[in-house]
Design an enzyme around this catalytic site. Structure first.
Site, PDB file in Angstrom:
ATOM      1  N   SER A 133       0.826  -1.208   0.000  1.00 35.49           N
ATOM      2  CA  SER A 133       0.000   0.000   0.000  1.00 35.49           C
ATOM      3  C   SER A 133       0.860   1.258   0.000  1.00 35.49           C
ATOM      4  O   SER A 133       1.981   1.262   0.498  1.00 35.49           O
ATOM      5  CB  SER A 133      -0.910   0.041   1.229  1.00 35.49           C
ATOM      6  OG  SER A 133      -1.794  -1.049   1.255  1.00 35.49           O
TER       7      SER A 133
HETATM    8  N1  SAH Z   1      -1.083  -4.167   3.956  1.00 35.74           N
HETATM    9  C1  SAH Z   1      -0.499  -4.674   2.739  1.00 35.74           C
HETATM   10  C2  SAH Z   1      -1.453  -4.464   1.573  1.00 35.74           C
HETATM   11  C3  SAH Z   1      -1.349  -5.542   0.579  1.00 35.74           C
HETATM   12  S1  SAH Z   1      -2.526  -5.495  -0.717  1.00 35.74           S
HETATM   13  C4  SAH Z   1       0.833  -4.014   2.443  1.00 35.74           C
HETATM   14  O1  SAH Z   1       1.029  -2.866   2.809  1.00 35.74           O
HETATM   15  O2  SAH Z   1       1.673  -4.647   1.807  1.00 35.74           O
HETATM   16  C5  SAH Z   1      -3.871  -6.423  -0.088  1.00 35.74           C
HETATM   17  C6  SAH Z   1      -3.593  -7.845   0.339  1.00 35.74           C
HETATM   18  O3  SAH Z   1      -4.845  -8.433   0.698  1.00 35.74           O
HETATM   19  C7  SAH Z   1      -3.002  -8.737  -0.747  1.00 35.74           C
HETATM   20  O4  SAH Z   1      -1.826  -9.328  -0.271  1.00 35.74           O
HETATM   21  C8  SAH Z   1      -4.097  -9.783  -1.000  1.00 35.74           C
HETATM   22  O5  SAH Z   1      -3.588 -11.069  -1.330  1.00 35.74           O
HETATM   23  C9  SAH Z   1      -4.831  -9.804   0.340  1.00 35.74           C
HETATM   24  N2  SAH Z   1      -6.190 -10.297   0.291  1.00 35.74           N
HETATM   25  C10 SAH Z   1      -7.119 -10.159  -0.702  1.00 35.74           C
HETATM   26  N3  SAH Z   1      -8.271 -10.768  -0.370  1.00 35.74           N
HETATM   27  C11 SAH Z   1      -8.084 -11.317   0.869  1.00 35.74           C
HETATM   28  C12 SAH Z   1      -8.918 -12.095   1.740  1.00 35.74           C
HETATM   29  N4  SAH Z   1     -10.153 -12.446   1.419  1.00 35.74           N
HETATM   30  N5  SAH Z   1      -8.388 -12.492   2.935  1.00 35.74           N
HETATM   31  C13 SAH Z   1      -7.111 -12.154   3.285  1.00 35.74           C
HETATM   32  N6  SAH Z   1      -6.299 -11.434   2.493  1.00 35.74           N
HETATM   33  C14 SAH Z   1      -6.762 -11.016   1.298  1.00 35.74           C
END
Ligand code: SAH
Length: 213
Positions: free
Chosen positions: A64
């Site tokens: 993010s």
């Molecule tokens: N906080 C993270 C954001 C990553 S993007 C950072 O700063 O790196 C969002 C993440 O949510 C991705 O890794 C994706 O695989 C995960 N995601 C998507 N749907 C999900 C679900 N149903 N349960 C858990 N994680 C999920």
């Protein structure tokens, strides 16, 4: 894995950019100054680590944007020792910020490659969530509920009911809701049945996906 005074300088600069964009929480800004974000992304893209931008990580996911991480962290107003559930571990950068704020973090990731990578990486640089869970964030984490705070870091097409029901009274759920772009939405649990809802502006996240079968 190196962290140098050059990286520190870039982080101080990033914290200034976030202040200019309206972030005021001292502890959040301190976490941004401290966490070596360049170690969370592929080393060939190190130069991008301290720009205020989202960036591709493994498995078509993104780390993010720093502003978004700071905004979500500040909005949740976490206090030391609070129990926080994070949906979407991804790179673990938001997890690290929550840990710098001295909370107890339970974090869920549904993408196995990322789950493996991040659950090995974070402890290596000193960040230890209470639990890393490979699973579906739509269900929350019933066996560890209730939580003081729940943060969703993927764009949710709707608000999953289990997340609301796993909040303590007085607890908060911060979730970006929508398809192409999302409205950052804050729910505060007022009583067993009442939730206050506030909308906090537009953001863009990768989608929150249903569990893979
Ligand atoms: N906080 C993270 C954001 C990553 S993007 C950072 O700063 O790196 C969002 C993440 O949510 C991705 O890794 C994706 O695989 C995960 N995601 C998507 N749907 C999900 C679900 N149903 N349960 C858990 N994680 C999920």
């Amino acid at each position: 894995m190196r962290d140098t005074s050059k990286h520190q300088g870039l982080r101080n600069q990033l914290a200034k950019v976030l202040m200019a964009k309206g972030i005021t929480d001292k502890n959040v800004l301190e976490a941004i100054r401290k966490i070596p974000r360049h170690l969370f992304i592929d080393s060939s893209f190190e130069a991008h680590a301290y720009q205020d931008k989202a960036f591709p990580i493994a498995a078509e996911q993104t780390i993010s944007q720093p502003y978004t991480v700071a905004f979500q962290s500040e909005t949740l107003a976490v206090k030391p020792e609070e129990k926080v559930l994070e949906i979407g571990t991804g790179s673990g950068y938001q997890t690290a910020v929550l840990l710098e704020l001295n909370t107890e973090v339970f974090t869920i990731e549904r993408q196995h490659e990322l789950f493996k990578k991040t659950s090995l990486f974070l402890p290596k640089i000193g960040y230890k969530p209470k639990k890393f869970i490979f699973g579906d964030g739509y269900k929350g984490l019933q066996d560890q509920a209730p939580f003081d705070k729940i943060i969703v870091t993927a764009g949710a097409p709707f608000v999953p009911k289990p997340l609301l029901s796993q909040l303590k009274i007085g607890g908060m759920l911060l979730i970006p809701v929508g398809d192409k772009t999302q409205i950052m939405t804050l729910f505060t649990r007022k009583s067993a049945k009442e939730f206050e809802k506030k909308e906090l502006g537009d953001f863009a996240f990768v989608p929150m996906l249903e569990e893979k079968n």
